[in-house]
Design an enzyme around this catalytic site. Structure first.
Site, short mmCIF file in Angstrom:
data_model
loop_
_atom_site.label_atom_id
_atom_site.label_comp_id
_atom_site.label_asym_id
_atom_site.label_seq_id
_atom_site.Cartn_x
_atom_site.Cartn_y
_atom_site.Cartn_z
N ILE A 135 0.86 -1.17 0.00
CA ILE A 135 0.00 0.00 0.00
C ILE A 135 0.91 1.23 0.00
O ILE A 135 2.07 1.15 0.39
CB ILE A 135 -0.98 0.03 1.21
CG1 ILE A 135 -0.22 -0.06 2.54
CG2 ILE A 135 -2.01 -1.07 1.09
CD1 ILE A 135 -1.14 0.00 3.75
N ASP A 136 0.37 2.34 -0.45
CA ASP A 136 1.18 3.54 -0.62
C ASP A 136 1.74 4.03 0.72
O ASP A 136 1.17 3.78 1.78
CB ASP A 136 0.34 4.66 -1.24
CG ASP A 136 -0.15 4.31 -2.63
OD1 ASP A 136 0.50 3.49 -3.30
OD2 ASP A 136 -1.21 4.85 -3.03
N LYS A 137 2.82 4.78 0.64
CA LYS A 137 3.48 5.32 1.83
C LYS A 137 2.49 6.06 2.73
O LYS A 137 2.48 5.87 3.95
CB LYS A 137 4.61 6.27 1.41
CG LYS A 137 5.28 6.99 2.58
CD LYS A 137 6.35 7.95 2.09
CE LYS A 137 6.98 8.71 3.25
NZ LYS A 137 8.01 9.67 2.79
N THR A 139 -0.77 5.88 2.78
CA THR A 139 -2.00 5.12 3.06
C THR A 139 -1.72 4.23 4.25
O THR A 139 -0.68 3.57 4.31
CB THR A 139 -2.41 4.27 1.84
OG1 THR A 139 -2.70 5.14 0.74
CG2 THR A 139 -3.64 3.43 2.16
N ARG A 238 -6.90 5.83 -5.55
CA ARG A 238 -6.70 7.27 -5.66
C ARG A 238 -6.98 7.75 -7.08
O ARG A 238 -7.59 8.81 -7.28
CB ARG A 238 -5.27 7.61 -5.24
CG ARG A 238 -4.98 7.25 -3.79
CD ARG A 238 -3.49 7.21 -3.49
NE ARG A 238 -2.87 8.51 -3.64
CZ ARG A 238 -1.55 8.70 -3.62
NH1 ARG A 238 -0.73 7.67 -3.51
NH2 ARG A 238 -1.07 9.91 -3.76
#
Length: 304
Positions: A135-137, A139, A238
């Site tokens: 998962i994104d930094k 998030t 996103r």
């Protein structure tokens, strides 16, 4: 060093735009460094990023060898909500990168896992041990981590076969009109900004499918929405939220520029994770509550 050559099949206004479509693993900033360093030529002559490319031109790129990293254990606080001999489930905080790479050689989730856990799968090598999905930094939320290669293969197959279910909560800008729906597009690199992802034509990207369901609408002009992933493209939720016309609140890349709240990243949380245990065959579901900074924002809003 290795050199790759590309022949233009049409004209382009800029050389960096042409290469961004052929060297998709390189960001726009990385391509700029190659141009500035003299690693790119057009018809044998040193090229500029801004110069035009004509049909039949040959662009040659000398690629420097990749930087080798090796993750080291670091005593970083992380929340492990479940662990056994095969796997662990982690609640990743906002602001933590999942694994090391260019620009982040330490302080990642992998560094923390190497310190906390007695073993991690080795399929992904020394950079991403144990990492089955990301998962994104900025998030927050749940990730399953493999502690051995057999578990890694099994969990990866579940994600590929869409039997591993991942559910997210996000606060969106605006009032989403439909109560629920499915977004199906193709996602690839944004041709105007290689750092970003975007909805693109089928031949330029990979299919991305996301279900959404409105949880709450707020009179201040926000919507709390649940997203369920059927695919796992980079920045998928996103990008799809922006595509809907309701970007995630606090998103520095795909959101609105003027933010009402003082945030360090998008209000997007991987809240629920369901998968089949690779050894026992038992279905397991985990949930992680919204982080405090998220609930504080919600507490200031009023239901419609």
């Amino acid at each position: 060093m290795r050199t790759e050559s590309f022949t233009a099949q049409e004209s382009y206004t800029r050389a960096d735009l042409f290469l961004s479509e052929n060297l998709t693993e390189y960001s726009r900033s990385a391509l700029k460094k190659l141009f500035d360093g003299g690693f790119i030529t057009v018809n044998g002559k040193k090229a500029k990023a801004s110069q035009s490319v004509n049909f039949g031109d040959i662009l040659a790129v000398t690629l420097p060898p990749p930087v080798e990293y090796s993750a080291k254990p670091e005593d970083i606080p992380i929340e492990i909500i479940y662990e056994d001999e095969s796997l662990a489930v982690v609640n990743k905080p906002q602001g933590m990168t999942v694994h090391i790479g260019n620009g982040n050689a330490d302080g990642t989730l992998v560094n923390a896992l190497l310190y906390k856990l007695d073993s991690l799968s080795g399929i992904n090598g020394v950079i991403r041990p144990g990492i089955v999905h990301r998962i994104d930094k900025d998030t927050s939320g749940l990730l399953v981590v493999a502690k051995n290669d057999a578990a890694h293969v099994n969990l990866s197959e579940q994600i590929a076969n869409k039997t591993c279910r991942r559910s997210y909560l996000a606060l969106l800008e605006g009032i989403v009109k439909d109560d629920s729906g499915t977004i199906t597009t193709y996602i690839g690199r944004d041709p105007r900004d290689r750092v970003k992802m975007a909805v693109v034509p089928p031949e330029k990207g990979k299919i991305a499918v996301t279900d959404f369901c409105v949880e709450k609408r707020f009179s201040e002009g926000y919507t709390l929405c649940r997203f369920d992933l059927h695919t796992g493209r980079t920045h998928q939720i996103r990008v799809h939220a922006k595509y809907m016309g309701y970007p995630v609140v606090g998103d520095p890349v795909y959101g609105i520029k003027k933010q009402k709240f003082n945030l360090n990243g998008q209000l997007l949380h991987a809240q629920r994770l369901t998968f089949t245990h690779p050894v026992t065959g038992k279905e397991m579901t985990f949930e992680a509550p919204l982080p405090e900074y998220f609930t504080q924002i919600l507490s200031k809003l009023h239901l419609r």
